[in-house]
Design an enzyme around this catalytic site. Structure first.
Site, PDB file in Angstrom:
ATOM      1  N   LYS A   1      15.984   4.760  13.859  1.00  0.00           N
ATOM      2  CA  LYS A   1      15.344   5.422  12.877  1.00  0.00           C
ATOM      3  C   LYS A   1      13.880   5.069  12.722  1.00  0.00           C
ATOM      4  O   LYS A   1      12.968   5.926  12.827  1.00  0.00           O
ATOM      5  CB  LYS A   1      15.843   5.582  11.543  1.00  0.00           C
ATOM      6  CG  LYS A   1      15.039   6.085  10.308  1.00  0.00           C
ATOM      7  CD  LYS A   1      15.402   5.696   8.924  1.00  0.00           C
ATOM      8  CE  LYS A   1      14.391   5.905   7.893  1.00  0.00           C
ATOM      9  NZ  LYS A   1      14.557   5.294   6.674  1.00  0.00           N
TER      10      LYS A   1
ATOM     11  N   CYS B   1      12.232   4.975  -0.242  1.00  0.00           N
ATOM     12  CA  CYS B   1      13.045   4.074  -1.017  1.00  0.00           C
ATOM     13  C   CYS B   1      12.404   3.533  -2.213  1.00  0.00           C
ATOM     14  O   CYS B   1      11.100   3.078  -2.154  1.00  0.00           O
ATOM     15  CB  CYS B   1      13.726   3.025  -0.135  1.00  0.00           C
ATOM     16  SG  CYS B   1      14.743   3.453   0.918  1.00  0.00           S
TER      17      CYS B   1
ATOM     18  N   PRO C   1       2.234  -0.454  -0.582  1.00  0.00           N
ATOM     19  CA  PRO C   1       1.007   0.243  -0.443  1.00  0.00           C
ATOM     20  C   PRO C   1       0.413   0.813   0.686  1.00  0.00           C
ATOM     21  O   PRO C   1       0.867   0.059   1.679  1.00  0.00           O
ATOM     22  CB  PRO C   1      -0.074  -0.897  -1.023  1.00  0.00           C
ATOM     23  CG  PRO C   1       0.695  -2.166  -0.767  1.00  0.00           C
ATOM     24  CD  PRO C   1       2.226  -2.044  -0.705  1.00  0.00           C
ATOM     25  N   VAL C   2      -0.093   1.787   0.627  1.00  0.00           N
ATOM     26  CA  VAL C   2      -0.938   2.314   1.840  1.00  0.00           C
ATOM     27  C   VAL C   2      -2.249   1.904   2.287  1.00  0.00           C
ATOM     28  O   VAL C   2      -2.841   2.184   3.327  1.00  0.00           O
ATOM     29  CB  VAL C   2      -1.048   3.989   1.972  1.00  0.00           C
ATOM     30  CG1 VAL C   2       0.506   4.458   1.884  1.00  0.00           C
ATOM     31  CG2 VAL C   2      -1.818   4.246   0.624  1.00  0.00           C
TER      32      VAL C   2
ATOM     33  N   SER D   1       2.162  -6.128   8.744  1.00  0.00           N
ATOM     34  CA  SER D   1       2.673  -4.750   8.270  1.00  0.00           C
ATOM     35  C   SER D   1       3.075  -4.065   9.600  1.00  0.00           C
ATOM     36  O   SER D   1       2.148  -3.477  10.412  1.00  0.00           O
ATOM     37  CB  SER D   1       1.498  -3.893   7.519  1.00  0.00           C
ATOM     38  OG  SER D   1       1.937  -2.761   7.285  1.00  0.00           O
TER      39      SER D   1
END
EC number: 2.5.1.7
Length: 419
Positions: free
Chosen positions: A22, A115, A121-122, A162
């Site tokens: 996924k 979720c 955070p973006v 990230s």
């Protein structure tokens, strides 16, 4: 809402074929927006998040169909906004932003859902795109990106590791002018898979899988055929299923080299493990697992997405095990539910101390996120009596036919359809 009814206890033994990952299929589908010619993506799992992504690509103007493989033709994309209605259920939708602004000079994505695991955070996605020359505004719940002309290559040092932001920057940089270097890049196998997909389309990327990725921008990306790598987290989940039930499993169509940290901990727990090029077998020889100490970390460390499953393993193991979560906050929401089933545990900040018990008891429990819900279903398989797991839409977001695969291992599990 659907729920699972599980009758235990069962010693889970059997063979399982692993689906595509996924966490690779999603960024690859979004990266298909960069291609000016049709692409075929093979081994895409049948999941709710995949369906949502295909629907979103269709709304942007891509032609998307599934007949075994997923076919995406983004040559006529003419809408550059990912709306809240689709984005609200899925964080991965932020991956549409980089390809849209890189190829079309503009893109809008509603701030995403997904979720409920603490703060995701973006900011790192936004910062990366800004360093590539994009102008970013946050308006009316949307992240809006634009650029005059093309994005420009840049030397980007990530503030923290990230996975999501590494993929956003790498994907966008494929069509930027000049060279982009990403330092402190995430190293996960799914990043390597996304890079390999982009290379198939004509991108020039080196260093994926290390902490320094170099992207030489190209004028355009073409079409191609690509096969998504196997899901290492699904593999790990079925290995744990056999381990906690003192059973045996063979996982086929998987990649042992993506699971080194998990296999090491399973061996430490007493599992007899053998591997081949595309299979892993685990046999407990009827023995109870031993408690282990786990600390989640970015790849190649222990994956946070296996933390809930190992919490469960420790809660039924011989001894006391400690699990420390360093990636996400608020990721022990499964533990109070397992305590309802008779587990003994204490949560202290980002650590859970697990005191192993011989048996769990069936109970009504509630899924809170994707991996937590999988651990509750596995707990039901080994608990005495009936366990009902509510809100299993979380599981359907990330596991392809989990009940069918568990049944092949001997589980007594039934899906109860909601109204």
């Amino acid at each position: 809402m659907d729920k699972f009814c599980v009758q235990g206890p069962t010693r889970l033994s059997g063979e399982v074929t692993i689906s595509g990952a996924k966490n690779a299929a999603l960024p690859i589908l979004f990266a298909a927006l960069l291609a000016e010619e049709p692409v075929e993506i093979q081994n895409v799992p049948k999941l709710k998040d995949i369906d949502t992504t295909m629907k979103l690509l269709g709304q942007l103007g891509a032609r998307v169909e599934r007949n075994g493989s997923v076919h995406v033709d983004a040559s006529d994309v003419d809408v550059y906004c990912a709306p809240y209605e689709l984005v609200k259920t899925m964080r991965a939708s932020i991956w549409a932003l980089g390809p849209l602004v890189a190829r079309f000079g503009q893109g809008q994505v509603s701030l995403p859902g997904g979720c409920a695991i603490g703060a995701r955070p973006v900011d790192l996605h936004i910062s990366g795109l800004e360093q590539l020359g994009a102008t970013i505004k946050l308006e009316e719940g949307y992240v809006k990106a634009s650029v005059d002309g093309r994005l420009r290559g840049a030397h980007i040092v990530m503030d923290k590791v990230s996975v999501g932001a590494t993929i956003t920057i790498m994907s966008a940089a494929t069509l930027a002018t000049g060279t982009t270097i990403i330092e402190n890049a995430a190293r996960e196998p799914e990043i390597v898979d996304t890079a390999n997909f982009l290379i198939t389309l004509g991108a020039k990327i080196s260093g994926a899988g290390t902490d320094k990725i170099t992207i030489e921008g190209v004028e355009r990306l073409g079409g191609g055929v690509y096969r998504v790598l196997p899901d290492r987290i699904e593999t790990g989940t079925f290995l744990v299923a056999a381990a906690i039930s003192r059973g045996r499993v063979v996982c086929h169509a998987t990649r042992p080299d993506t699971l080194d940290a998990v296999l090491a901990k399973l061996r430490e727990a007493g599992a007899d493990i053998a591997v081949g090029d595309d299979w892993i077998s685990l046999d407990m020889h009827g023995q109870r697992p031993k408690a282990v100490t786990v600390r989640t970390a970015p790849h190649p460390g222990f994956p946070t997405d296996m933390q809930a499953q190992f919490s469960l393993l420790n809660l039924v193991a011989d001894g006391t095990g400690v699990i420390t979560e360093t990636i996400f906050e608020n990721r022990f929401m499964h533990v109070p539910e397992l305590i309802r089933m008779g587990a003994h545990a204490e949560i202290e900040s980002n650590t859970v101390i697990c005191h192993g018990v011989e048996t769990l008891s069936g109970a009504q429990v509630m899924a809170t996120d994707l991996r937590a819900s999988a651990s509750l279903v596995l707990a039901g398989c080994i608990a005495e009596g009936v366990t009902v797991v509510d809100r299993i839409y979380h599981i359907d977001r990330g596991y392809d036919c989990i009940e069918e695969k568990l049944r092949r291992m001997g589980a007594n599990i039934e899906r109860i359809r909601g109204e």
